[in-house]
Design an enzyme around this catalytic site. Structure first.
Site, PDB file in Angstrom:
ATOM      1  N   ASP A 284     -18.141  -6.107 -13.068  1.00 20.91           N
ATOM      2  CA  ASP A 284     -18.074  -6.691 -11.806  1.00 20.91           C
ATOM      3  C   ASP A 284     -17.103  -7.896 -11.782  1.00 20.91           C
ATOM      4  O   ASP A 284     -17.116  -8.798 -12.763  1.00 20.91           O
ATOM      5  CB  ASP A 284     -19.675  -7.327 -11.437  1.00 20.91           C
ATOM      6  CG  ASP A 284     -19.619  -7.569 -10.164  1.00 20.91           C
ATOM      7  OD1 ASP A 284     -18.759  -8.323  -9.709  1.00 20.91           O
ATOM      8  OD2 ASP A 284     -20.757  -6.938  -9.611  1.00 20.91           O
TER       9      ASP A 284
ATOM     10  N   SER B 181     -17.006  -7.313  -5.862  1.00 22.66           N
ATOM     11  CA  SER B 181     -17.987  -6.399  -5.592  1.00 22.66           C
ATOM     12  C   SER B 181     -18.403  -5.938  -4.415  1.00 22.66           C
ATOM     13  O   SER B 181     -17.505  -4.952  -3.885  1.00 22.66           O
ATOM     14  CB  SER B 181     -19.385  -7.506  -6.065  1.00 22.66           C
ATOM     15  OG  SER B 181     -20.529  -6.879  -6.394  1.00 22.66           O
TER      16      SER B 181
END
Length: 1353
Positions: free
Chosen positions: A1095, A975
């Site tokens: 993600d 991320s």
């Protein structure tokens, strides 16, 4: 005015609206125009004017007659590919029949169709022609569409066959087929496909480029070669005998006489060798299978080894007895036939005749035998099974045989010993030296005349040691040969925990920290000590300590070598002095312990084979592969196949030799036998097993499978396979590479934490002789290189610029190959490495690392993919070359090409410069130091977790690491951590990272960008366009391959429900994928395979385990994720939503903490991530950091500076604490690093069933098999029952017994030399309980070979 205003108000409103919505109006007009174009195009064509009609008809009228044109129009209506039909059938070839049935209109009608612009038939023809042109365009657009069905493909094939097949009948459409095809060819369908295909054009092009750029590993990388077949001109028995004697490197003077080979046939269960027979031959199984047994009291026999066809039964130690004229007999070892077989017997007494003729030629074979004893037998039994004193003969048994000799001259000297004056410590030094000369000559088997005494006297000196003084430490490299003159010495060994001594990371550290030294043997007067070390050139296997006040005579290595040149016959007595101290147990085990030599490409074992033995890697390198996928690689000291032997399962993988390798093979039967003889071995093996299971780089059983990009090429990530390297070959990619400065820089970086040796052809020629480089395989050079590899933990081989014998030798000796190139230049079509691979197979299976050198002023590398697409490389590294490396380039430019290829003078100048100016100033933050840490398995990895805006703390931690001097060799993240890590990998400067990160955070703080990116929330709230633009603006078109530091990021593949580890490809795309939070941003389509990526925090928010698998020894993990609240309200087994709503609306009460549906779904998504994080926190390799960022939210991007300062403050404190608590010295300064020794490889073993726990394996390892012993000849030899003979379940229980099963025969004249000790038969015990053995080794056996008498009660 009101009248005019009301009159012009609509006009004013219209103008204002048009002015404010120009773009919308233009877009609407374009859409309407496009729609009108497709409708009119499909229905009416472009135009119906006469001019267009004339222009359309004119080419046809000019190219063919009217009659031809009348036939073409019906033909177009009958086929799918009308243009091709016109081209092929319009002018049919001669001799080609045509069966096309058409109705020919009148000629006048045809003329009217050409000349009349308003004819309806011609207008329809035009429309059909244009419609078919549109269909053809549509087919060309969708022919590569992944959504096409096999029916469409088959239809196209049929159409092609109909059109291109000359003379074939055009296929007519059926009624239903025509309607279906018309529906698929509508204008709206065409527009839809154009939009759909156009939106993916970039990614499709990127995918095709990526597939073409990566070169697959060669086939030899995964598949072993077949074993060589028996030459047709050789009989099998001759081939097998020569093959088994090849390892001895016998002198050329010795020739095999086929007439001495005896071939006999045996039935199942027949004895081939019985106890009591002479051990003076080598036995080879031509066909069938043989079994080796150990015979015990009461006729019990215990199977310890199976010998397949082609294997041999012979102990190399027996060869020394034969050369020394010592009669050698089998004590308790027996050889039997498991199947009907043929066995070849070759007597090796011819060795003795050849030795007496030329003793110097047999120095090399004798050295091989002693080296094999040290590397295979002693090393395996001591370091891996924990045996020390059990390997040596006890003092009371050895006293009788010291100074034993077989030569007539020495026997004469022994007969006069009692008349000699004993050594007196009070005599003067000259008298002591005279006695020392005489005793040393007798030990060497020489006559102590004046010449020999004078030669020995000039090469020895006398030393005295007090009681307890340590003369030589275990592991010391001081090579001396000593003879005890007065007193005695003790040979002792420390604890046998091999890994704990090297790494101090054993499972039983508390026990291993205590000094565990055990006395092995006592050496008294007139005995030699140090022969094992001086003959093998290896570190000392024992600690030599004075038991009492002792006087010794010492001969150093150089003096011994000089004396050996004058008297080569002394080599054998010194070697036999080592042999005489070995225990009968070790001599018996030597028959079952195999020394396996595996050439490059040959398989150690294959998948599916029965796991009947384990292997210990002594030298070389091996690779474990499964279905063209590299599982792991093994180096020196690794153990192969232990798990499969314990679980009694077939081999899961195939293990092949990357280069020439030496292994020790321990059969399962021998392993069980040793455990029965010495039960403490089981505990040692359990300890060794625990070391493997305690490895922190093992993949957790619950971890999601990782997909690393190199898996597409048939291999896992190569960085984890370059650990435990002992040899590195450096190959230049072009003549302009500064090869000598590069090897000096690499040597400088590596020598900061271990001993390194750099070898070039010039240095080898200076140390040995230039003639050794002229032969392709010089045994003297090979042995010398093996000695250097045993002495130095790491050897750098510097290749030549051309295909020389030295270059090929370097590739054969290398565990890894570094191909050095200039990064700013395009790769040459024909490099040296490619030429070498085309000419021979040396190094074709070795991992090759690409090293690209860049000037120090280079901002960011580029063009790496051009190098990677030409040749296969297992990895690549970008190195900034210091200016000092390039200062000799001018001299190279002035030289000719031939002089550049052999830069002798420049090499001396470069080495001299580095020795004076560079070698004393280490720099841990240089690129060469980073490369050195990666090559030695000491890489420091930095993992940055996800957490949104809280990731600004990563920038502060990076600055703290730089201030404390902690280098970073590999960067990974998830991320926001992937973005910060990508910035640092692209520009390893915390100041630049801070500036660029602040700019990006500032852009993310803009509200207008978010509003412009809003969309209908079908897959996500935002389109992702603005977010993509911000990341593209940050990284541009940078590829992961072009980053200075090795980098990876994590994403979640929702197409296959697995974790993805990205190490190649566009940097912005995979950072975007790693930051795509579900619901906010749509998943990113992978540019390589089209999978949907989200993600990475859903599967692994702090990927420290991935970093460990990539080869990092120390992982610094920075976690900035949110902490979920666990103190929730207990509402029982049911819950009313209205009750929760009322509680929240009550202003006088505290609302209960109850999760809503969104929070529940979020926690479900992060379940695996939370569990993974808990494992990472507890891992010993991980240094877990968590800045106090709880007050900040995920979207607090405007607070970048505040969060960054908080991370900096915390990072300074945490880094200081890390260095303080770093006992291994990995993170400390140079002084601490020098204390650290390289990590030994203890990687995970091939996959076995995870259902088998450590407790089960430990029980299997320590278990002593309980089987029913049988009398001889009663053993079941049916291989169909429970597998082949010698596998698990076929062993026999061994009672405690005197283990006198060696081929050891001593002279009776050597008993009780000094007359100061008396021995009885009961005292002549070595191992085990009292037995009927008598003194003197061979006296315990009946010469006639009858059954030994049972032990007395």
């Amino acid at each position: 005015m009101s009248f005019f205003y009301s009159l012009f108000a609509p006009l004013i409103f219209l103008v204002t609206f048009i002015y404010n919505h120009v773009l919308l109006i233009l877009f609407t007009v374009c859409i309407i125009g496009a729609a009108a174009f497709f409708v009119s195009y499909y229905l009416f064509g472009y135009s119906n004017t006469p001019s267009s009609a004339s222009s359309s008809a004119t080419p046809s009228s000019r190219n063919s007659p009217n009659k031809e044109r009348s036939k073409k129009v019906p033909t177009i209506l009958e086929t799918d590919n009308e243009d091709d039909e016109i081209r092929v059938n319009g002018s049919p070839k001669s001799g080609t029949p045509t069966n096309t049935q058409t109705i020919e209109p009148p000629t006048s009608l045809n003329l009217n169709m050409v000349n009349s612009a308003s004819g309806s038939n011609l207008s329809g023809a035009r429309r059909m022609r244009k419609r078919d042109w549109a269909k053809k365009l549509y087919k060309s657009l969708v022919q590569d569409s992944p959504g096409r069905t096999p029916t469409d493909e088959s239809s196209d094939e049929e159409n092609a066959n109909v059109v291109m097949g000359g003379g074939s009948v055009p296929r007519r459409r059926s009624k239903h087929g025509n309607s279906s095809r018309r529906r698929q060819s509508t204008a709206f369908q065409l527009a839809k496909d154009l939009i759909r295909r156009g939106s993916r054009s970039y990614f499709r092009q990127n995918q095709e480029n990526n597939k073409d750029t990566r070169v697959r590993p060669p086939q030899e990388f995964f598949e072993p070669t077949d074993l060589p077949e028996i030459p047709q001109n050789l009989q099998p028995e001759i081939f097998y005998i020569l093959h088994n004697l090849k390892m001895l490197e016998l002198p050329s003077e010795w020739k095999l006489d086929p007439r001495e080979i005896e071939v006999r046939s045996f039935q199942a269960g027949d004895y081939i060798v019985k106890p009591g027979e002479s051990d003076d031959a080598i036995y080879v199984a031509i066909d069938g299978e043989l079994t080796v047994h150990i015979r015990h009291m009461e006729g019990k026999e215990y199977l310890v080894k199976c010998i397949p066809a082609g294997g041999s039964f012979f102990s190399l130690l027996s060869m020394l007895d034969i050369l020394m004229d010592f009669p050698s007999i089998f004590r308790t070892v027996a050889l039997k036939a498991a199947d009907p077989c043929r066995v070849a017997k070759f007597p090796i007494t011819s060795f003795r005749e050849s030795y007496h003729k030329n003793p110097e030629a047999w120095i090399r074979p004798i050295q091989i035998v002693i080296t094999r004893l040290l590397h295979v037998t002693l090393t395996t039994l001591h370091q891996y099974m924990g045996l020390s004193s059990e390997l040596m003969r006890r003092r009371r048994d050895d006293d009788r045989h010291r100074n034993g000799s077989s030569t007539s001259k020495l026997q004469l000297s022994l007969s006069l010993k009692k008349k000699e004056k004993p050594f007196n410590i009070n005599d003067n030094e000259q008298d002591q030296l005279i006695v020392a000369r005489k005793w040393m000559a007798e030990a060497f088997g020489l006559v102590a005349d004046d010449v020999v005494s004078e030669q020995i006297g000039s090469k020895i000196h006398l030393e005295s040691y007090e009681a307890g003084h340590v003369i030589i430490e275990q592991g010391a490299e001081e090579e001396v040969l000593m003879m005890v003159l007065h007193g005695n010495l003790i040979l002792a060994q420390y604890g046998s925990d091999f890994f704990a001594q090297i790494e101090r990371e054993s499972l039983f550290d508390e026990e291993n920290n205590e000094e565990d030294e055990s006395a092995v043997i006592r050496v008294t007067a007139r005995e030699l000590v140090g022969g094992l070390q001086i003959l093998t050139n290896e570190p000392s296997f024992y600690t030599i300590r004075a038991a009492v006040q002792t006087r010794v005579a010492i001969m150093k290595k150089k003096d011994f070598s000089a004396f050996l040149e004058a008297h080569p016959e002394i080599y054998l007595p010194v070697a036999h002095s080592v042999l005489r101290r070995l225990s009968p147990f070790l001599r018996g085990v030597d028959f079952a312990l195999d020394w396996v030599l595996v050439d490059s490409g040959h398989a150690c074992y294959r998948a599916g084979d029965m796991a009947d033995s384990l292997f210990v890697v002594l030298s070389g390198r091996l690779r474990s592969v499964e279905k063209k996928t590299v599982v792991e690689e093994f180096g020196r000291g690794d153990v192969l196949g232990m798990m499969e032997v314990l679980t009694k399962k077939p081999r899961a993988t195939t293990v092949l030799a990357v280069r020439f390798s030496q292994l020790a093979r321990v059969p399962e039967g021998l392993l069980n036998f040793i455990k029965m003889q010495y039960p403490q071995v089981g505990f040692r093996l359990v300890q060794l097993l625990g070391q493997y299971y305690s490895q922190t780089n093992r993949r957790a059983p619950f971890a999601a499978p990782t997909v690393i990009r190199t898996n597409e090429l048939g291999a896992t990530d190569p960085m984890s396979h370059i650990k435990n390297l002992h040899t590195i070959a450096v190959v230049p990619a072009s003549p302009d590479v500064p090869l000598v400065p590069f090897t000096c820089e690499l040597y400088h970086a590596l020598s900061s934490n271990l001993r390194v040796l750099r070898l070039s052809s010039q240095k080898v020629a200076a140390c040995l002789d230039p003639s050794v480089l002229e032969k392709q395989a010089d045994f003297r050079l090979m042995h010398w290189l093996n000695v250097q590899e045993d002495t130095y933990p790491l050897v750098i081989y510097e290749c030549d610029f051309t295909q020389t014998n030295w270059t090929r030798r370097c590739l054969r000796q290398a565990d890894a190959i570094l191909v050095v190139a200039i990064g700013g230049k395009t790769p040459e079509k024909q490099t040296l490495m490619r030429e070498l691979m085309n000419m021979n197979q040396d190094g074709v299976r070795t991992n090759k690392e690409l090293i690209l050198l860049w000037p120090e002023s280079t901002k960011t590398p580029s063009g790496t993919i051009e190098w990677l697409k030409n040749s296969y490389f297992s990895g690549h590294h970008h190195i900034r070359a210091p200016k000092r490396m390039l200062q000799w380039n001018r001299k190279f430019r002035k030289m000719s090409r031939a002089e550049v290829m052999t830069p002798t003078s420049v090499e001396n100048e470069v080495i001299e410069y580095y020795e004076k100016n560079v070698f004393w100033t280490p720099d841990r933050r240089s690129d060469f130091s980073r490369l050195a840490r990666i090559l030695t398995g000491n890489a420091i990895g930095l993992v940055l977790g996800g957490g949104g805006a809280r990731g600004a703390a990563h920038v502060g931690v990076l600055r703290a690491l730089r201030e404390e001097g902690i280098p970073v060799d590999i960067v990974g993240g998830t991320s926001i951590g992937s973005l910060i890590g990508g910035l640092y990998a692209e520009t390893p400067d915390d100041v630049v990272v801070e500036t660029r990160a602040a700019s990006w955070f500032n852009g993310m703080s803009s509200l207008w960008r978010k509003l412009l990116d809003l969309t209908y929330a079908h897959s996500a709230m935002f389109t992702g366009a603005q977010f993509n633009f911000s990341i593209k603006d940050l990284f541009e078109e940078r590829l992961i391959e072009d980053l200075w530091i090795s980098y990876f990021c994590i994403s979640t593949d929702i197409s296959t429900s697995e974790m993805r580890v990205h190490r190649s490809g566009p940097l912005w795309a995979y950072c975007r994928a790693s930051m795509s939070l579900a619901g906010y941003l749509p998943p990113l389509c992978d540019p390589q395979d089209g999978h949907l990526l989200l993600d990475g925090g859903y599967v692994n928010n702090v990927p420290a385990d991935v970093m460990r698998n990539l080869g990092a020894r120390c992982v610094i993990a920075c976690d900035v994720g949110s902490i979920e609240e666990t103190n929730l309200y207990d509402y029982g087994d049911s819950l009313s939503g209205m009750w929760v709503l009322l509680k929240r609306l009550n202003p006088f009460g505290t609302p209960p903490r109850i999760l809503n549906m969104e929070e529940i779904q979020s926690r479900l998504a992060y379940v695996s991530c939370v569990r993974q994080l808990e494992v990472v926190k507890k891992a010993s390799y991980c240094r877990y950091l968590r800045p106090p960022i709880e007050p900040f939210k995920t979207l607090d991007f405007p607070k970048f500076q505040e969060i960054m300062e908080l991370g900096l403050k915390y990072g300074r404190e945490a880094c200081h604490e890390l260095i303080t608590n770093d006992r291994a010295g990995i993170l400390g300064d140079e002084k601490e690093t020098r204390k650290f020794k390289r990590q030994q490889s203890r990687r995970e073993k091939p996959d076995v069933s995870r259902a088998v726990s450590f407790t089960d394996l430990a029980a299997a390892m320590s278990k002593i098999p309980v089987v029913r012993p049988t009398l001889r000849h009663s053993m079941s030899l049916n291989p169909s029952a429970n597998g082949p003979v010698g596998r698990a379940g076929d062993h026999f229980l061994l009672d405690d017994d005197l283990f006198n099963d060696t081929d050891y025969y001593e002279e009776e004249s050597s008993q009780s030399e000094n007359g100061n000790e008396s021995f009885t038969e009961d005292e002549d015990l070595v191992i085990g309980p009292p037995s009927s053995s008598s003194s003197g080794g061979n006296v315990s056996e009946n010469p006639r070979g009858t059954t030994p008498r049972p032990p007395s009660s």
